[in-house]
Design an enzyme around this catalytic site. Structure first.
Site, PDB file in Angstrom:
ATOM      1  N   ASP A  58       0.838  -1.181   0.000  1.00 18.89           N
ATOM      2  CA  ASP A  58       0.000   0.000   0.000  1.00 18.89           C
ATOM      3  C   ASP A  58       0.888   1.251   0.000  1.00 18.89           C
ATOM      4  OD1 ASP A  58      -1.783   2.052   0.766  1.00 18.89           O
ATOM      5  OD2 ASP A  58      -3.101   0.540   1.656  1.00 18.89           O
ATOM      6  N   ALA A  82      -1.219   5.610  -8.366  1.00 16.74           N
ATOM      7  CA  ALA A  82      -2.056   4.930  -7.372  1.00 16.74           C
ATOM      8  C   ALA A  82      -3.121   5.883  -6.845  1.00 16.74           C
ATOM      9  CB  ALA A  82      -1.206   4.412  -6.219  1.00 16.74           C
ATOM     10  N   GLY A  83      -4.301   5.326  -6.611  1.00 21.66           N
ATOM     11  CA  GLY A  83      -5.395   6.131  -6.092  1.00 21.66           C
ATOM     12  C   GLY A  83      -6.696   5.498  -6.522  1.00 21.66           C
ATOM     13  N   SER A 125      -6.477  15.346 -13.487  1.00 20.05           N
ATOM     14  CA  SER A 125      -7.624  15.080 -14.350  1.00 20.05           C
ATOM     15  C   SER A 125      -8.270  16.381 -14.799  1.00 20.05           C
ATOM     16  CB  SER A 125      -8.630  14.271 -13.539  1.00 20.05           C
ATOM     17  OG  SER A 125      -9.882  14.290 -14.164  1.00 20.05           O
ATOM     18  N   TYR A 150     -13.879  12.626  -5.520  1.00 19.41           N
ATOM     19  CA  TYR A 150     -12.754  12.200  -6.368  1.00 19.41           C
ATOM     20  C   TYR A 150     -12.073  13.414  -7.006  1.00 19.41           C
ATOM     21  CZ  TYR A 150     -10.284  10.795 -10.554  1.00 19.41           C
ATOM     22  OH  TYR A 150      -9.324  10.676 -11.540  1.00 19.41           O
ATOM     23  N   LYS A 154      -8.109  15.450  -6.512  1.00 20.82           N
ATOM     24  CA  LYS A 154      -7.145  15.881  -7.540  1.00 20.82           C
ATOM     25  C   LYS A 154      -6.808  17.366  -7.366  1.00 20.82           C
ATOM     26  CE  LYS A 154      -6.806  11.907  -9.495  1.00 20.82           C
ATOM     27  NZ  LYS A 154      -5.585  11.133  -9.290  1.00 20.82           N
ATOM     28  N   PHE A 179      -7.497  13.934 -20.045  1.00 18.95           N
ATOM     29  CA  PHE A 179      -8.894  14.057 -20.471  1.00 18.95           C
ATOM     30  C   PHE A 179      -9.509  12.646 -20.400  1.00 18.95           C
ATOM     31  CE2 PHE A 179      -9.891  18.501 -21.100  1.00 18.95           C
ATOM     32  CZ  PHE A 179      -8.697  19.007 -20.639  1.00 18.95           C
ATOM     33  N   PHE A 219     -26.822   9.388 -21.487  1.00 13.79           N
ATOM     34  CA  PHE A 219     -27.291  10.276 -20.420  1.00 13.79           C
ATOM     35  C   PHE A 219     -27.571  11.681 -20.942  1.00 13.79           C
ATOM     36  CE2 PHE A 219     -24.463   7.408 -17.634  1.00 13.79           C
ATOM     37  CZ  PHE A 219     -25.513   6.526 -17.383  1.00 13.79           C
ATOM     38  N   ASP A 297     -22.895  15.856 -14.521  1.00 12.37           N
ATOM     39  CA  ASP A 297     -22.258  15.889 -15.852  1.00 12.37           C
ATOM     40  C   ASP A 297     -22.272  17.302 -16.433  1.00 12.37           C
ATOM     41  OD1 ASP A 297     -21.433  13.318 -16.164  1.00 12.37           O
ATOM     42  OD2 ASP A 297     -22.977  12.725 -17.607  1.00 12.37           O
TER      43      ASP A 297
HETATM   44  P1  NAD Z   1      -6.548   2.160 -12.074  1.00 15.37           P
HETATM   45  O1  NAD Z   1      -7.498   1.972 -10.949  1.00 15.37           O
HETATM   46  O2  NAD Z   1      -6.609   1.227 -13.219  1.00 15.37           O
HETATM   47  O3  NAD Z   1      -5.048   2.155 -11.532  1.00 15.37           O
HETATM   48  C1  NAD Z   1      -4.707   2.576 -10.231  1.00 15.37           C
HETATM   49  C2  NAD Z   1      -3.810   1.511  -9.636  1.00 15.37           C
HETATM   50  O4  NAD Z   1      -3.444   1.926  -8.322  1.00 15.37           O
HETATM   51  C3  NAD Z   1      -4.503   0.139  -9.495  1.00 15.37           C
HETATM   52  O5  NAD Z   1      -3.643  -0.869  -9.986  1.00 15.37           O
HETATM   53  C4  NAD Z   1      -4.715  -0.016  -7.997  1.00 15.37           C
HETATM   54  O6  NAD Z   1      -4.652  -1.367  -7.589  1.00 15.37           O
HETATM   55  C5  NAD Z   1      -3.575   0.816  -7.450  1.00 15.37           C
HETATM   56  N1  NAD Z   1      -3.816   1.366  -6.111  1.00 15.37           N
HETATM   57  C6  NAD Z   1      -4.891   2.058  -5.659  1.00 15.37           C
HETATM   58  N2  NAD Z   1      -4.712   2.404  -4.372  1.00 15.37           N
HETATM   59  C7  NAD Z   1      -3.488   1.927  -4.002  1.00 15.37           C
HETATM   60  C8  NAD Z   1      -2.747   1.961  -2.796  1.00 15.37           C
HETATM   61  N3  NAD Z   1      -3.225   2.527  -1.687  1.00 15.37           N
HETATM   62  N4  NAD Z   1      -1.524   1.388  -2.791  1.00 15.37           N
HETATM   63  C9  NAD Z   1      -1.030   0.763  -3.885  1.00 15.37           C
HETATM   64  N5  NAD Z   1      -1.688   0.703  -5.042  1.00 15.37           N
HETATM   65  C10 NAD Z   1      -2.901   1.272  -5.110  1.00 15.37           C
HETATM   66  O7  NAD Z   1      -6.711   3.672 -12.569  1.00 15.37           O
HETATM   67  P2  NAD Z   1      -6.151   4.368 -13.886  1.00 15.37           P
HETATM   68  O8  NAD Z   1      -7.296   4.589 -14.813  1.00 15.37           O
HETATM   69  O9  NAD Z   1      -4.948   3.681 -14.367  1.00 15.37           O
HETATM   70  O10 NAD Z   1      -5.770   5.785 -13.295  1.00 15.37           O
HETATM   71  C11 NAD Z   1      -4.466   6.072 -12.828  1.00 15.37           C
HETATM   72  C12 NAD Z   1      -4.462   7.457 -12.236  1.00 15.37           C
HETATM   73  O11 NAD Z   1      -4.913   8.378 -13.213  1.00 15.37           O
HETATM   74  C13 NAD Z   1      -5.410   7.607 -11.038  1.00 15.37           C
HETATM   75  O12 NAD Z   1      -4.799   8.449 -10.081  1.00 15.37           O
HETATM   76  C14 NAD Z   1      -6.627   8.282 -11.636  1.00 15.37           C
HETATM   77  O13 NAD Z   1      -7.319   9.050 -10.702  1.00 15.37           O
HETATM   78  C15 NAD Z   1      -5.983   9.155 -12.709  1.00 15.37           C
HETATM   79  N6  NAD Z   1      -6.909   9.474 -13.793  1.00 15.37           N
HETATM   80  C16 NAD Z   1      -7.558   8.476 -14.454  1.00 15.37           C
HETATM   81  C17 NAD Z   1      -8.467   8.792 -15.462  1.00 15.37           C
HETATM   82  C18 NAD Z   1      -9.231   7.710 -16.179  1.00 15.37           C
HETATM   83  O14 NAD Z   1     -10.235   8.009 -16.810  1.00 15.37           O
HETATM   84  N7  NAD Z   1      -8.803   6.461 -16.157  1.00 15.37           N
HETATM   85  C19 NAD Z   1      -8.686  10.132 -15.812  1.00 15.37           C
HETATM   86  C20 NAD Z   1      -7.988  11.125 -15.126  1.00 15.37           C
HETATM   87  C21 NAD Z   1      -7.094  10.791 -14.121  1.00 15.37           C
HETATM   88  N1  UDP Z   2     -22.130   8.487 -20.835  1.00 20.01           N
HETATM   89  C1  UDP Z   2     -23.331   7.956 -21.261  1.00 20.01           C
HETATM   90  N2  UDP Z   2     -23.651   6.692 -20.857  1.00 20.01           N
HETATM   91  C2  UDP Z   2     -22.847   5.943 -20.068  1.00 20.01           C
HETATM   92  C3  UDP Z   2     -21.608   6.492 -19.641  1.00 20.01           C
HETATM   93  C4  UDP Z   2     -21.300   7.782 -20.037  1.00 20.01           C
HETATM   94  O1  UDP Z   2     -24.088   8.593 -21.975  1.00 20.01           O
HETATM   95  O2  UDP Z   2     -23.214   4.802 -19.717  1.00 20.01           O
HETATM   96  C5  UDP Z   2     -21.758   9.843 -21.278  1.00 20.01           C
HETATM   97  C6  UDP Z   2     -21.555  10.851 -20.152  1.00 20.01           C
HETATM   98  O3  UDP Z   2     -22.782  11.462 -19.827  1.00 20.01           O
HETATM   99  C7  UDP Z   2     -20.534  11.812 -20.775  1.00 20.01           C
HETATM  100  C8  UDP Z   2     -19.698  10.908 -21.675  1.00 20.01           C
HETATM  101  O4  UDP Z   2     -20.493   9.747 -21.919  1.00 20.01           O
HETATM  102  O5  UDP Z   2     -21.198  12.758 -21.596  1.00 20.01           O
HETATM  103  C9  UDP Z   2     -18.367  10.476 -21.042  1.00 20.01           C
HETATM  104  O6  UDP Z   2     -18.645   9.914 -19.760  1.00 20.01           O
HETATM  105  P1  UDP Z   2     -17.508   9.215 -18.904  1.00 20.01           P
HETATM  106  O7  UDP Z   2     -18.151   8.778 -17.613  1.00 20.01           O
HETATM  107  O8  UDP Z   2     -16.855   8.165 -19.726  1.00 20.01           O
HETATM  108  O9  UDP Z   2     -16.438  10.356 -18.672  1.00 20.01           O
HETATM  109  P2  UDP Z   2     -16.568  11.767 -17.890  1.00 20.01           P
HETATM  110  O10 UDP Z   2     -18.008  12.097 -17.693  1.00 20.01           O
HETATM  111  O11 UDP Z   2     -15.853  11.545 -16.624  1.00 20.01           O
HETATM  112  O12 UDP Z   2     -15.905  12.750 -18.785  1.00 20.01           O
END
Ligand code: NAD
Ligand code: UDP
Length: 333
Positions: A58, A82-83, A125, A150, A154, A179, A219, A297
């Site tokens: 962790d 991680a998060g 993000s 969430y 950030k 994004f 949505f 949204d």
């Molecule tokens: P993910 O959940 O796939 O990856 C996160 C990883 O961190 C996982 O493998 C999880 O097991 C690990 N983790 C969580 N808490 C932990 C802890 N306490 N100790 C050790 N490991 C831990 O998520 P992701 O989509 O790869 O996102 C990575 C980062 O990018 C995150 O911080 C997320 O908030 C950020 N982010 C993601 C998106 C997206 O849409 N995927 C968009 C913007 C920002």
């Molecule tokens: N969205 C949707 N149906 C779903 C999931 C998402 O219409 O089941 C739409 C949502 O309203 C947004 C876009 O798809 O307009 C992207 O959503 P997502 O949750 O993937 O990303 P975020 O809203 O975080 O940008």
């Protein structure tokens, strides 16, 4: 020299680790598999044909982190993926989100400080922009007004990083505002694996196409957008991963600094356009219905990615067709 990657078994982390290994970097991962699985590490090694050092643990645990820094004196930089990342869950479990994301980042930064390692890349993000001040979003647009815990984690971590840099400008920090990452590695060996019913659009579309879910709920179709459905900046996860390499290159080049970059394509697609593009790219039907708007949204969110292009020499290259095909390809196998 090696790079510590927290959350490296996750979706974006695993793709970034592959790209880092491909350019010859040594990688150490810490992950507790709270949202990933051990087999991803095997897949990473298979794709890159390289070894990694791995700690199951962790990242909010000071002793675990100290052990890693003690045992790996060659760490020069840390990338913090991680998060927890589920918007809906964060509303239900705010304390878990604030603890894992914010305490985690604080403990990690304090441990880095103790070992005098000051290069840090943070996964932020587009959600930090809240209701966009203007579109496309530039890094100077106002942040704040996040609508869920969430997003607030950030925003707060960004503030912590700014305060840290102000107190000690020998830190070298890149805040990357992602994004909407979609797609998967072209090998089909690593990709996104949401637990349960997905919240995000692309994983939902993929499961509808594959027959695991009946139909997509769109949505809202009464937004002030080209066709009434929400518009977002979808970016291929491999392009996003490569953005981290460029950010690291920048930190290695500069003596110190705090840099903020949007990582997006600069193009917005509506939900309906995504459905059509997916159907065209994969030949699969995606049945859908129009449902009410989802709370929290916004209508439109896409980036101006010029700063990253100018300062990092990075630009997203993969097409929407590749994003759809690779998402489908990963799910199919
Ligand atoms: P993910 O959940 O796939 O990856 C996160 C990883 O961190 C996982 O493998 C999880 O097991 C690990 N983790 C969580 N808490 C932990 C802890 N306490 N100790 C050790 N490991 C831990 O998520 P992701 O989509 O790869 O996102 C990575 C980062 O990018 C995150 O911080 C997320 O908030 C950020 N982010 C993601 C998106 C997206 O849409 N995927 C968009 C913007 C920002
Ligand atoms: N969205 C949707 N149906 C779903 C999931 C998402 O219409 O089941 C739409 C949502 O309203 C947004 C876009 O798809 O307009 C992207 O959503 P997502 O949750 O993937 O990303 P975020 O809203 O975080 O940008």
């Amino acid at each position: 020299m090696s790079i510590l990657v927290t959350g490296g078994a996750g979706y974006i982390g695993s793709h970034t680790v592959v790209e880092l290994l491909n350019i010859g970097e040594e990688i150490i991962i810490i992950d507790n598999f709270s949202n990933s699985k051990p087999s991803t590490l095997e897949s990473i090694k298979e794709i890159a044909k390289k070894e990694i050092r791995f700690y199951e643990g962790d990242y909010t645990n000071k002793e675990t982190l100290e052990k890693i820094f003690e045992e790996n004196k060659d760490i020069t930089a840390v990338i913090n993926f991680a998060g927890y990342k589920s918007v809906g869950e964060s509303v239900q479990k705010p304390l878990e989100y604030y603890t894992n994301n914010i305490s985690g980042a604080l403990i990690l930064l304090k441990t880095m400080q103790k070992y005098n390692i000051k290069k840090f890349i943070f996964s932020s993000s587009a959600t930090v922009y809240g209701e966009p001040e203007r579109i496309p979003l530039t890094e100077e647009c106002k942040t704040g007004g996040t609508t869920n815990p969430y997003g607030t984690t950030k925003l707060y971590i960004e503030q912590i990083l700014k305060d840290l840099y102000k107190s000690d400008n020998s830190w070298d920090i890149a805040i990357l505002r992602y994004f909407n990452p979609v797609g998967a590695h072209e090998s089909g060996k690593i990709g996104e694996e949401p637990q349960g019913i997905p919240n995000n659009l692309m994983p939902y579309i993929v499961r509808v196409a594959g027959g695991q879910l009946e139909q997509l709920s769109i949505f809202g179709n009464d937004y002030n957008t080209k066709d009434g459905t929400g518009v977002r900046d979808y970016i291929h996860v491999v392009d996003l991963a490569k953005g981290h390499l460029k950010a690291l290159e920048k930190l290695n080049k500069e003596k110190s600094g705090l840099y903020i970059y949007n990582l997006g394509t600069g193009t917005g697609y509506s939900v309906l356009e995504m459905v059509k593009a997916f159907e065209k790219a994969t030949g699969q039907k995606v049945p859908y219905k129009i449902a009410p708007r989802r709370e929290g949204d916004i209508a439109t969110c896409y980036s101006n990615p010029e700063k990253a292009q100018r300062e990092l020499n990075w630009k997203a290259e993969k097409t929407l067709e590749e994003m759809c095909k690779d998402s489908w390809n990963y799910w199919k196998f």
